[in-house]
Design a protein around this motif. Structure first.
Motif, PDB file in Angstrom:
ATOM      1  N   ILE A  11     -43.557 -26.064  -0.309  1.00  0.00           N
ATOM      2  CA  ILE A  11     -42.104 -25.931  -0.447  1.00  0.00           C
ATOM      3  C   ILE A  11     -41.644 -26.876  -1.552  1.00  0.00           C
ATOM      4  O   ILE A  11     -42.056 -28.046  -1.585  1.00  0.00           O
ATOM      5  CB  ILE A  11     -41.389 -26.244   0.888  1.00  0.00           C
ATOM      6  N   HIS A  12     -40.798 -26.365  -2.431  1.00  0.00           N
ATOM      7  CA  HIS A  12     -40.252 -27.194  -3.512  1.00  0.00           C
ATOM      8  C   HIS A  12     -39.699 -28.475  -2.902  1.00  0.00           C
ATOM      9  O   HIS A  12     -39.078 -28.463  -1.834  1.00  0.00           O
ATOM     10  CB  HIS A  12     -39.164 -26.413  -4.255  1.00  0.00           C
ATOM     11  N   CYS A  13     -39.916 -29.581  -3.581  1.00  0.00           N
ATOM     12  CA  CYS A  13     -39.565 -30.895  -3.023  1.00  0.00           C
ATOM     13  C   CYS A  13     -38.097 -31.002  -2.606  1.00  0.00           C
ATOM     14  O   CYS A  13     -37.797 -31.618  -1.581  1.00  0.00           O
ATOM     15  CB  CYS A  13     -39.973 -32.017  -3.969  1.00  0.00           C
ATOM     16  N   ASP A  14     -37.180 -30.388  -3.349  1.00  0.00           N
ATOM     17  CA  ASP A  14     -35.759 -30.435  -2.958  1.00  0.00           C
ATOM     18  C   ASP A  14     -35.520 -29.702  -1.642  1.00  0.00           C
ATOM     19  O   ASP A  14     -34.769 -30.166  -0.783  1.00  0.00           O
ATOM     20  CB  ASP A  14     -34.875 -29.829  -4.049  1.00  0.00           C
ATOM     21  N   HIS A  15     -36.154 -28.536  -1.486  1.00  0.00           N
ATOM     22  CA  HIS A  15     -35.993 -27.763  -0.247  1.00  0.00           C
ATOM     23  C   HIS A  15     -36.675 -28.460   0.929  1.00  0.00           C
ATOM     24  O   HIS A  15     -36.150 -28.454   2.045  1.00  0.00           O
ATOM     25  CB  HIS A  15     -36.542 -26.349  -0.418  1.00  0.00           C
ATOM     26  N   ALA A  16     -37.839 -29.075   0.687  1.00  0.00           N
ATOM     27  CA  ALA A  16     -38.517 -29.828   1.752  1.00  0.00           C
ATOM     28  C   ALA A  16     -37.623 -30.971   2.241  1.00  0.00           C
ATOM     29  O   ALA A  16     -37.497 -31.198   3.455  1.00  0.00           O
ATOM     30  CB  ALA A  16     -39.861 -30.355   1.260  1.00  0.00           C
ATOM     31  N   ALA A  17     -36.982 -31.661   1.317  1.00  0.00           N
ATOM     32  CA  ALA A  17     -36.069 -32.753   1.691  1.00  0.00           C
ATOM     33  C   ALA A  17     -34.903 -32.217   2.514  1.00  0.00           C
ATOM     34  O   ALA A  17     -34.473 -32.859   3.488  1.00  0.00           O
ATOM     35  CB  ALA A  17     -35.570 -33.476   0.441  1.00  0.00           C
ATOM     36  N   ASN A  18     -34.393 -31.040   2.158  1.00  0.00           N
ATOM     37  CA  ASN A  18     -33.289 -30.440   2.927  1.00  0.00           C
ATOM     38  C   ASN A  18     -33.730 -30.017   4.319  1.00  0.00           C
ATOM     39  O   ASN A  18     -32.947 -30.085   5.268  1.00  0.00           O
ATOM     40  CB  ASN A  18     -32.695 -29.246   2.171  1.00  0.00           C
ATOM     41  N   ILE A  19     -34.974 -29.583   4.464  1.00  0.00           N
ATOM     42  CA  ILE A  19     -35.495 -29.239   5.790  1.00  0.00           C
ATOM     43  C   ILE A  19     -35.586 -30.507   6.641  1.00  0.00           C
ATOM     44  O   ILE A  19     -35.148 -30.536   7.790  1.00  0.00           O
ATOM     45  CB  ILE A  19     -36.869 -28.539   5.676  1.00  0.00           C
ATOM     46  N   ILE A  20     -36.129 -31.563   6.074  1.00  0.00           N
ATOM     47  CA  ILE A  20     -36.278 -32.822   6.811  1.00  0.00           C
ATOM     48  C   ILE A  20     -34.918 -33.385   7.220  1.00  0.00           C
ATOM     49  O   ILE A  20     -34.754 -33.887   8.332  1.00  0.00           O
ATOM     50  CB  ILE A  20     -37.089 -33.840   5.986  1.00  0.00           C
ATOM     51  N   SER A  21     -33.935 -33.281   6.339  1.00  0.00           N
ATOM     52  CA  SER A  21     -32.604 -33.827   6.645  1.00  0.00           C
ATOM     53  C   SER A  21     -31.816 -32.949   7.617  1.00  0.00           C
ATOM     54  O   SER A  21     -30.771 -33.372   8.126  1.00  0.00           O
ATOM     55  CB  SER A  21     -31.799 -34.016   5.360  1.00  0.00           C
ATOM     56  N   GLY A  22     -32.283 -31.726   7.867  1.00  0.00           N
ATOM     57  CA  GLY A  22     -31.586 -30.834   8.783  1.00  0.00           C
ATOM     58  C   GLY A  22     -30.570 -29.929   8.123  1.00  0.00           C
ATOM     59  O   GLY A  22     -29.950 -29.106   8.791  1.00  0.00           O
TER      60      GLY A  22
END
Length: 144
Positions: A11-22
């Motif tokens: 997953i693109h790093c920006d989208h992965a960060a958005n998944i982790i942040s909820g």
């Protein structure tokens, strides 16, 4: 939960960060493998992060037309309508992977993933991983 089914997803790093942040609870794909609900996804955040950064449980996988997926998941996808339809351009069928139980993990770096899996490359989309590989990722993140 299907504890026997594991997959690694890039997953693109920006989208992965958005998944982790909820902020993002649905991952969008033009195509995806068949996995049962309850399967565990190991989220690989693309470079510049280059590491496994989280796990999530597949709640459901929804295949439909891009316009139907947009209607159902626009608030969970964390992308603009323009980017959504650019991504699905030329597709008659898309996929929305509903994620739950997202758990950030101590990063498992690219070189360790390669060593554990015995491969030189990370899949561009996703790949199933064995229970043994998943247990080695667990061990790595707990005992490094």
């Amino acid at each position: 939960m299907n504890a026997d089914s594991h997959a690694m997803i890039s997953i693109h790093c920006d989208h992965a960060a958005n998944i982790i942040s909820g902020v993002k609870s649905v991952e969008l794909r033009r195509r995806f493998m068949s996995l049962p609900p309850g399967s565990r996804l190991w989220i690989y955040s693309t470079l510049p992060v280059g590491a496994l950064v989280a796990t999530a449980t597949i709640i459901a996988i929804d295949y439909d037309s891009p316009s139907a997926l947009w209607s159902r998941y626009q608030s969970e996808a964390a992308v603009s309508q323009t980017l959504f339809f650019q991504y699905f351009g030329g597709c008659d069928l898309g996929c929305a992977i509903q994620l739950g139980d997202v758990e950030p993990i101590s990063p498992v770096p690219l070189d360790s993933i390669r060593r554990i899996r015995g491969v030189n490359s990370i899949p561009q989309v996703a790949t199933k991983i064995s229970i043994l590989e998943a247990s080695k990722f667990e061990e790595f993140r707990h005992f490094r």
